[in-house]
Motif scaffolding. Structure first.
Motif, short mmCIF file in Angstrom:
data_model
loop_
_atom_site.label_atom_id
_atom_site.label_comp_id
_atom_site.label_asym_id
_atom_site.label_seq_id
_atom_site.Cartn_x
_atom_site.Cartn_y
_atom_site.Cartn_z
N THR A 334 65.62 -33.75 100.06
CA THR A 334 65.96 -32.33 100.20
C THR A 334 65.97 -31.64 98.84
O THR A 334 66.12 -32.30 97.80
N THR A 335 65.84 -30.33 98.89
CA THR A 335 65.93 -29.54 97.66
C THR A 335 67.31 -28.92 97.48
O THR A 335 67.59 -28.33 96.44
N ASP A 336 68.18 -29.05 98.47
CA ASP A 336 69.52 -28.46 98.39
C ASP A 336 70.38 -29.28 97.44
O ASP A 336 70.60 -30.48 97.68
N PRO A 337 70.94 -28.70 96.39
CA PRO A 337 71.68 -29.48 95.39
C PRO A 337 72.97 -30.08 95.96
O PRO A 337 73.36 -31.19 95.57
N VAL A 338 73.65 -29.37 96.85
CA VAL A 338 74.88 -29.90 97.42
C VAL A 338 74.59 -31.13 98.27
O VAL A 338 75.29 -32.15 98.19
N THR A 339 73.54 -31.05 99.08
CA THR A 339 73.17 -32.20 99.91
C THR A 339 72.75 -33.38 99.05
O THR A 339 73.10 -34.53 99.35
N ARG A 340 72.02 -33.11 97.96
CA ARG A 340 71.63 -34.19 97.05
C ARG A 340 72.85 -34.92 96.49
O ARG A 340 72.90 -36.16 96.46
N GLU A 341 73.82 -34.15 96.03
CA GLU A 341 75.01 -34.78 95.44
C GLU A 341 75.76 -35.62 96.46
O GLU A 341 76.24 -36.71 96.17
N LEU A 342 75.84 -35.14 97.71
CA LEU A 342 76.51 -35.89 98.76
C LEU A 342 75.76 -37.17 99.11
O LEU A 342 76.37 -38.22 99.35
N VAL A 343 74.43 -37.10 99.13
CA VAL A 343 73.63 -38.30 99.41
C VAL A 343 73.87 -39.36 98.34
O VAL A 343 74.08 -40.55 98.64
N GLU A 344 73.86 -38.97 97.08
CA GLU A 344 74.07 -39.92 95.99
C GLU A 344 75.45 -40.56 96.09
O GLU A 344 75.62 -41.78 95.91
N ARG A 345 76.46 -39.74 96.37
CA ARG A 345 77.82 -40.29 96.44
C ARG A 345 77.97 -41.22 97.64
O ARG A 345 78.64 -42.24 97.59
N TYR A 346 77.35 -40.84 98.76
CA TYR A 346 77.40 -41.66 99.98
C TYR A 346 76.82 -43.05 99.70
O TYR A 346 77.40 -44.08 100.08
N VAL A 347 75.68 -43.09 99.03
CA VAL A 347 75.04 -44.37 98.69
C VAL A 347 75.93 -45.18 97.78
O VAL A 347 76.12 -46.39 97.96
N LEU A 348 76.52 -44.56 96.78
CA LEU A 348 77.34 -45.27 95.80
C LEU A 348 78.58 -45.87 96.44
O LEU A 348 79.03 -46.95 96.05
N VAL A 349 79.13 -45.21 97.45
CA VAL A 349 80.35 -45.71 98.09
C VAL A 349 80.04 -46.82 99.09
O VAL A 349 80.77 -47.82 99.18
N THR A 350 78.96 -46.69 99.85
CA THR A 350 78.74 -47.58 100.99
C THR A 350 77.91 -48.82 100.68
O THR A 350 78.14 -49.88 101.27
N TYR A 351 76.95 -48.72 99.78
CA TYR A 351 76.00 -49.83 99.65
C TYR A 351 76.52 -51.07 98.95
O TYR A 351 75.92 -52.14 99.09
N PRO A 352 77.64 -51.03 98.22
CA PRO A 352 78.22 -52.30 97.77
C PRO A 352 78.61 -53.25 98.89
O PRO A 352 78.69 -54.45 98.68
N CYS A 353 78.85 -52.73 100.10
CA CYS A 353 79.21 -53.56 101.25
C CYS A 353 78.05 -53.77 102.21
O CYS A 353 78.24 -54.34 103.30
N PHE A 354 76.85 -53.33 101.84
CA PHE A 354 75.71 -53.41 102.75
C PHE A 354 75.37 -54.87 103.09
O PHE A 354 74.91 -55.16 104.20
N ALA A 355 75.61 -55.79 102.16
CA ALA A 355 75.28 -57.20 102.41
C ALA A 355 76.06 -57.75 103.60
O ALA A 355 75.54 -58.59 104.35
N LEU A 356 77.29 -57.30 103.79
CA LEU A 356 78.07 -57.76 104.94
C LEU A 356 77.40 -57.34 106.24
O LEU A 356 77.32 -58.13 107.20
N TYR A 357 76.93 -56.11 106.28
CA TYR A 357 76.24 -55.61 107.47
C TYR A 357 74.98 -56.42 107.74
O TYR A 357 74.69 -56.79 108.88
N ALA A 358 74.22 -56.70 106.68
CA ALA A 358 72.95 -57.41 106.84
C ALA A 358 73.16 -58.83 107.38
O ALA A 358 72.48 -59.27 108.31
#
Length: 913
Positions: A334-358
């Motif tokens: 997306t080109t929306d700056p607010v959405t970009r910032e939220l996407v980055e933060r979402y990834v940073l919070v959730t993906y450290p636990c992604f291995a458990l899901y996998a």
């Protein structure tokens, strides 16, 4: 072994990655060339689309497992039979989903909470996709057949072609032809149609799957049942995920379209990142099924042991790559700056636990291949529905978007822990169980149940709504995680009923009838457990139990009105049946079922906690103290608490109002009448449950249940609770009495027939509203509940007549029954919004400021004298039938000169009863 699994999974992974790349590209096309609203609309449609496609994908898994086993066994006619059964299931599902989407698509989308331009775009997209459902489901069926045959390369070629076509068509329709979101849907429909045609031609060339080689209609029918039995847990899992995503979008929507768009992007990224692991899971499913079919469990063990370390290493690498590339991913979406910032933060919070899901997903694949398809379903129920969704809602309130992100990690952690416990239980060797029990004689059992259902259906619309049912209708319009006087399950059921069939009294009373039938079946199952392996004895006992329960209050009265007691009887009896089955078999897995039923029962009515409390007290008294040291028992309690957590968290956040409510319900009169009123459960057949109690007491194996009933009864007497709380034990006790009577058959046949006829006659005369109101009004002391079903519409007309003389007045009701009636009938009469400071209704809204005139229904003038200068009686409630119910004769007041604001009055007027 790992090479064989990876050889199957790799082609699927490559093709799925390309397909997920298309989804990301599709999102980028919408986000860049149409706008944030279109991207958010795609996110809104996604769960509805998954609801249709995902549920069918779960169903096809069962047929793929069956086909894989036939392949391992080298069956000649089995594959064609499975393929024909799947083709029929595909046609039925496609037609059903097309009709639902075209007829109720807008309603489904509104459930997500989307509004405005997002809702409009979502409606256009879903309507377009609906026309392609037959092709989409045909593609899923073709892929399932290819997986079952072990041909992942052909599936890869088809998916690559479909994805490339989809991407090109999406760009062409959206950018070149400028069709907007409709272009994205049209691209999916066109590509799916081409893929379905190509796949069917490929399968025809392979041969061996022609319907002419199947086992005929009977064989196809049996194979359809077998495939659906394996696939239904997976379908239910997909259904929970889809509905959960709808709820998640509803939770996220109030935080704005930017977060909704970010959730859409991250959701597609999650699908993309998980593709390899889901394909590895699917490969393990086929590998395990084929090798178990070929009698090679050793290959299964080696493959699983080698796949898990590989999965963990790959998952950690994927997590690291996604975290490092998060700015690039956000910018591409997306080109929306607010959405970009939220996407980055979402990834940073959730993906450290992604291995458990996998790792959890891969383990689920192995369990599916072994036929343990229920474990992934329960994992989804616990981790997603019971943990992630409630925490998303609760953490959103205090922490906003970050709270929604943290809930993802907590859900994955709980899912991994549950799966580990389930795998350990599966691998543990169990001794051979007791001999199999005879089946259920359905014709002999269903006959009395169908007679009872006929009575309930015939009387469902008589008299009118019960006061609680009017409250449920209002609660269904104000769904919450909990209420002051009840958990959320019954309002949720009523909301589903009214959404599907309207809000007529007949529709509302479908659910209590079904719960009552379920309670009767629990009694039949209890008789089956206690009767043993003798087929004649078992069938006779089951039939006696069915007749006894069908003639009792448990069905003919409780099945008429929808109260929490009606559904509570079912949950109580189901939980007790599971304990009975454990006592007979010793299978500890039954405790997890007990925990699930207990949790659902707590979402219906908290009084079900008396069942585990009674059993825990009874255990050391009956020589079963070891149960207190059994981990499965305490894990079942933990599971129940997790399932009931939405209500428990709501209660804690609001100061535990149900404890206050329980204090108001407790009286000395109830303590004195609790014991004699136990005879009301079965009236003339009460001797049968007494005989059943003696049977369980005399048998040391089941004495725990006899003492448990006595403890429950003691709790009710000491606490002053309602006399009907222990009735959840009577399906067991009547079933036990049926076993004892079966031993004395035909000696006791005449006595039982006379008692059953007398019980049915008494219950029919005083239970369901068969009598004319002119006769019943003289019998209200015997059954006052039906009296509270009379006169509600007339009450609304009387209040409307007063309101027309005082337009603009605020409308206040003294209890939830009056408020529910005025809310239901009032709009057609021009009445304003009604308020009531009673029980849970007080949270459905309150007036603000100071009202010039207030119409107070049901209050006495003296009760409101401290708060208004003048309260004049403008009329009285009169049901017009002479029925002495609670509302009859209550005043309708017109109050002026309000002394306090509503904000100050609301805590003063609050009352529970």
């Amino acid at each position: 072994m790992l090479r064989a699994v990876l050889g199957f999974a790799l082609p699927l992974t490559l093709s799925n990655l390309l397909q997920q790349t298309y989804l990301l590209a599709d999102g980028a096309v919408l986000g860049h060339w149409v706008g944030v609203d279109a991207l958010a609309a795609a996110g809104v449609v996604q769960p509805v689309y998954l609801l249709a496609d995902g549920v069918f994908l779960g169903l096809t898994t069962g047929f793929a497992i069956r086909l894989a086993r036939f392949t391992g066994e080298r069956s000649r006619r089995g594959p064609a039979t499975a393929a024909t059964a799947l083709a029929l299931a595909t046609a039925v599902w496609a037609a059903l989903c097309f009709l639902v989407v075209q007829g109720a698509g807008d309603t489904l989308l509104r459930l997500t909470g989307a509004r405005g331009a997002v809702l409009h775009d979502a409606g256009v997209l879903l309507s377009t996709l609906g026309y392609g459902f037959p092709s989409v489901f045909a593609v899923s069926a073709v892929f399932a057949l290819l997986r079952g045959l072990g041909d992942s390369r052909a599936q890869m070629r088809l998916m690559i072609g479909s994805s490339l076509a989809n991407a090109v068509l999406a760009w062409f329709y959206v950018v070149v032809l400028q069709l907007g979101v409709a272009g994205a849907g049209l691209a999916t429909v066109t590509a799916a149609t081409g893929t379905a045609v190509t796949g069917l031609l490929l399968l025809r060339r392979r041969g061996g799957l022609s319907p002419r080689r199947s086992l005929g209609r009977a064989g196809v029918r049996a194979e359809a049942v077998a495939g659906l039995r394996l696939g239904l847990p997976g379908a239910a899992q997909q259904l929970l995920i889809a509905l959960g995503i709808v709820a998640l979008i509803r939770i996220v929507a109030p935080l704005g379209p930017s977060l909704l768009a970010a959730v859409t992007v991250v959701g597609r990224l999650e699908f993309f990142a998980a593709t390899a692991f889901l394909d590895l899971s699917g490969a393990l499913t086929v590998f395990v099924a084929q090798n178990l079919g070929a009698g090679r469990p050793d290959r299964v063990r080696r493959a699983v042991r080698r796949a898990l370390p590989f999965t963990l290493a790959l998952a950690l690498a994927v997590s690291l790559a996604v975290v490092l590339l998060r700015p690039v991913i956000a910018a591409a979406a997306t080109t929306d700056p607010v959405t970009r910032e939220l996407v980055e933060r979402y990834v940073l919070v959730t993906y450290p636990c992604f291995a458990l899901y996998a790792v959890t997903a891969v383990v689920h694949g192995a369990l599916n291949g072994a036929g343990r398809t229920v474990v992934p379903l329960v994992c989804t129920l616990v981790s997603f529905v019971a943990v992630r969704l409630p925490l998303s809602y609760l953490l959103r309130v205090r922490h906003g978007a970050d709270g929604v992100m943290w809930a993802v990690d907590l859900g994955w952690i709980v899912g991994a822990l549950y799966t580990a416990v389930a795998v350990r239980a599966h691998l543990r060797r169990r001794p051979a169980g007791p001999p199999a029990l005879p089946g259920i004689p359905w014709r002999r059992v269903l006959a009395p149940l169908l007679c009872a259902c006929a009575v309930l259906l015939a009387t469902a619309g008589r008299y009118g709504y019960f006061r609680d049912e009017l409250y449920w209708l209002a609660s269904a319009r104000h769904l919450a995680a909990g209420y002051d006087d009840q958990p959320p399950l019954v309002p949720l059921i009523v909301a589903a009923e009214t959404w599907l069939g309207g809000d007529s009294v007949r529709v509302v009373r479908i659910a209590p009838m079904l719960f009552a039938v379920g309670t009767a079946l629990m009694s039949v199952l209890c008789a089956r457990e206690l009767a043993g392996a003798d087929e004649e004895r078992s069938h006779r006992a089951q039939q006696i139990a069915a007749i006894a329960v069908s003639a009792s209050v448990l069905v003919l009265v409780e099945g008429h009105l929808f109260t929490t007691a009606t559904s509570g009887l079912f949950f109580w009896s189901a939980a007790i049946w599971l304990v009975l089955r454990f006592l007979r078999t010793g299978d500890r897995r039954l405790w997890y079922g007990f925990g699930a039923v207990l949790g659902l029962g707590m979402l219906n009515n908290d009084t079900i906690v008396m069942v585990p409390l009674s059993l825990l007290v009874a255990a050391p008294l009956t020589g079963r103290a070891r149960l207190l040291r059994e981990p499965a028992v305490w894990l079942s309690v933990l599971l129940a608490l997790v399932i009931a957590s939405p209500d428990l968290v709501w209660q804690a956040a609001h100061g535990w109002p149900q404890f206050t409510m329980a204090g108001h319900l407790s009286t000395w009169a109830k303590r004195f009448t609790a014991l004699p009123l136990q005879l009301e459960a079965a009236t003339a057949l009460s001797w049968l449950w007494v005989v059943g109690w003696r049977l369980t007491w005399r048998d040391a194996r089941y004495r725990l249940l006899a003492v448990g009933y006595a403890v429950t009864l003691a709790i009710v007497v000491v606490s002053g609770g309602n006399f009907y709380y222990p009735m959840g034990w009577y399906p067991l006790l009547l079933g036990a009495g049926a076993v004892r009577l079966a031993d004395r058959w035909p000696t006791g046949r005449r006595w039982f027939a006379a008692s059953a006829a007398a019980a049915a006659a008494v219950t029919l005369a005083l239970g369901p509203p068969l009598l004319p109101v002119s006769v019943y009004r003289h019998l209200t002391a015997v059954n006052p509940f039906n009296a509270d079903s009379i006169g509600w519409e007339r009450l609304a007309r009387d209040v409307a007549a007063v309101e027309r003389r005082h337009p603009g007045a605020t409308l206040l009701a003294v209890n939830y029954g009056e408020a529910g009636a005025l809310a239901h009938y009032g709009p057609a009469l021009g009445l304003p919004t009604v308020y009531a400071d009673h029980n849970g209704y007080r949270h459905f809204g309150r007036p603000t400021g100071v009202s010039g005139t207030t119409i107070a229904v049901g209050y006495g003038p003296q009760a409101l004298q401290p708060y208004w200068d003048s309260c004049v009686v403008a009329g009285h409630v009169d049901n017009g039938r002479g029925v002495p119910n609670i509302e009859q004769g209550l005043p309708i007041l017109v109050c002026t000169g309000q002394k306090y604001s509503w904000e100050e009055l609301w805590p003063l007027l609050k009352h529970y009863d």
